[in-house]
Scaffold this motif. Structure first.
Motif, short mmCIF file in Angstrom:
data_model
loop_
_atom_site.label_atom_id
_atom_site.label_comp_id
_atom_site.label_asym_id
_atom_site.label_seq_id
_atom_site.Cartn_x
_atom_site.Cartn_y
_atom_site.Cartn_z
N LEU A 3 74.84 -96.26 45.34
CA LEU A 3 74.90 -94.87 45.92
C LEU A 3 74.27 -93.93 44.70
N LEU A 4 73.10 -93.46 44.66
CA LEU A 4 72.70 -92.24 43.65
C LEU A 4 73.35 -91.29 44.23
N ARG A 5 74.36 -90.60 43.47
CA ARG A 5 74.93 -89.24 44.08
C ARG A 5 74.31 -88.23 43.62
N ALA A 6 74.04 -88.21 42.60
CA ALA A 6 73.30 -86.72 41.88
C ALA A 6 72.64 -86.85 40.66
N TRP A 7 71.68 -86.20 40.41
CA TRP A 7 70.73 -86.18 39.16
C TRP A 7 70.12 -84.67 38.89
N ASP A 8 69.98 -84.63 37.97
CA ASP A 8 69.54 -83.44 37.14
C ASP A 8 68.64 -83.46 35.91
N ARG A 9 67.62 -82.87 35.70
CA ARG A 9 66.91 -82.79 34.25
C ARG A 9 66.37 -81.94 33.84
N LEU A 10 66.03 -81.82 32.51
CA LEU A 10 65.60 -80.74 31.88
C LEU A 10 64.61 -81.08 30.91
N THR A 11 63.67 -80.30 30.71
CA THR A 11 62.54 -80.60 29.65
C THR A 11 62.45 -79.64 28.62
N LEU A 12 62.54 -80.08 27.21
CA LEU A 12 62.60 -79.11 26.19
C LEU A 12 61.64 -79.36 24.82
N ALA A 26 74.00 -80.04 29.94
CA ALA A 26 74.96 -81.14 30.34
C ALA A 26 76.57 -80.75 30.66
N THR A 27 76.82 -79.61 30.09
CA THR A 27 78.21 -79.03 30.18
C THR A 27 78.08 -78.26 31.63
N HIS A 28 77.15 -77.52 31.97
CA HIS A 28 76.98 -76.90 33.16
C HIS A 28 76.70 -78.13 34.50
N THR A 29 76.06 -78.93 34.29
CA THR A 29 76.01 -79.79 35.23
C THR A 29 77.24 -80.90 35.56
N LEU A 30 77.96 -81.04 34.44
CA LEU A 30 79.07 -81.92 34.66
C LEU A 30 80.19 -80.98 35.47
N ARG A 31 80.00 -79.79 35.06
CA ARG A 31 81.18 -78.79 35.86
C ARG A 31 80.78 -78.58 37.33
N ILE A 74 57.70 -82.90 22.75
CA ILE A 74 58.64 -82.51 23.81
C ILE A 74 59.59 -83.70 24.23
N LEU A 75 60.70 -83.40 24.81
CA LEU A 75 61.60 -84.49 25.36
C LEU A 75 62.21 -84.03 26.56
N GLY A 76 62.92 -85.05 27.33
CA GLY A 76 63.50 -84.82 28.45
C GLY A 76 64.86 -85.27 28.66
N VAL A 77 65.76 -84.54 29.16
CA VAL A 77 67.01 -85.06 29.11
C VAL A 77 67.57 -85.12 30.56
N GLN A 78 68.07 -86.26 31.20
CA GLN A 78 68.53 -86.60 32.62
C GLN A 78 69.91 -87.05 32.55
N LEU A 79 70.52 -86.39 33.41
CA LEU A 79 71.90 -86.85 33.88
C LEU A 79 71.89 -87.54 35.24
N ARG A 80 72.59 -88.41 35.47
CA ARG A 80 72.43 -88.94 37.03
C ARG A 80 73.65 -89.69 37.00
N VAL A 81 74.28 -89.81 38.12
CA VAL A 81 75.42 -90.54 38.56
C VAL A 81 74.95 -91.67 39.86
N PRO A 153 73.28 -75.12 41.89
CA PRO A 153 73.35 -75.12 40.35
C PRO A 153 72.61 -73.68 39.83
N LEU A 154 73.14 -73.46 38.70
CA LEU A 154 72.48 -72.07 38.03
C LEU A 154 71.13 -72.67 37.79
N PRO A 155 70.14 -71.79 37.73
CA PRO A 155 68.77 -71.95 37.52
C PRO A 155 68.85 -72.19 35.81
N HIS A 156 68.16 -73.25 35.40
CA HIS A 156 67.98 -73.41 34.04
C HIS A 156 67.40 -72.46 33.12
#
Length: 188
Positions: A3-12, A26-31, A74-81, A153-156
């Motif tokens: 089960l893919l529960r959630a994911w979010d990503r950010l490009t920087l 990551a702090t905001h997403t995990l909260r 550039i780089l991308g950060v992704q969190l997923r559960v 979620p709050l906007p990035h």
């Protein structure tokens, strides 16, 4: 059943301040996911993987200005559960695979992936068809995340000097990280 529960990503932009922006993301997403029990380890993993991505693909000046940052920085950060696992995934344009080092006691760096290895169930790299590489780490969750559907979620809010403009470069990051999701789901 997986089960893919959630994911979010950010490009920087791959500049030193990307590390603190990635940690805030990551702090905001995990909260929001109510996964704070893994917060300390996850933030350290995010910091180490983003630092490596900045080193691998960022401008080679010590204090880059906005004019130093090009589309390739550039780089991308992704969190997923997935089920009871949190994946921290960082994409960069470099195809060079990182490896653990064995620093001397007085060395000032070289311990990042050793820390990642110690804090996670496993870690590795993948090379998405879109290019570059994704360095990922898997952390086990002690409880499943609880997502509150009615609270978005709050906007990035990314500082201008770290923001990546819309276009082909950002599309590459999004494509590569989505390919990592698909790759991960196929292996489960």
């Amino acid at each position: 059943m997986t089960l893919l529960r959630a994911w979010d990503r950010l490009t920087l932009a791959a500049v030193p301040t990307a590390v603190s922006c990635a940690r805030a993301f990551a702090t905001h997403t995990l909260r929001w996911w109510d996964a704070t029990h893994v917060m300390d380890d996850a933030l350290l993993v995010v910091s180490e993987l983003v630092t490596n991505a900045v080193t691998a693909t960022g401008p080679k000046t010590t204090t880059p200005t906005w004019t130093d940052v090009k589309a390739e920085h550039i780089l991308g950060v992704q969190l997923r559960v997935v089920d009871m696992h949190l994946y921290v995934e960082v994409w960069d344009r470099s195809r060079e695979v990182p490896g653990t080092k064995h620093p001397t006691a007085d060395a000032e760096d070289g311990r990042g992936l050793l820390l990642v290895e110690a804090l996670t169930k496993r870690w590795g790299t993948s090379r998405p068809p879109a290019g570059g590489k994704v360095v990922w780490a898997e952390l086990e969750l002690s409880t499943p995340p609880t997502l509150t559907v009615d609270v978005p979620p709050l906007p990035h809010r990314v500082p201008a000097h770290v923001r990546v403009p819309e276009g082909a470069a950002k599309q590459t990051v999004d494509t590569a990280l989505m390919q990592r999701i698909l790759e991960g789901l196929h292996k489960l």
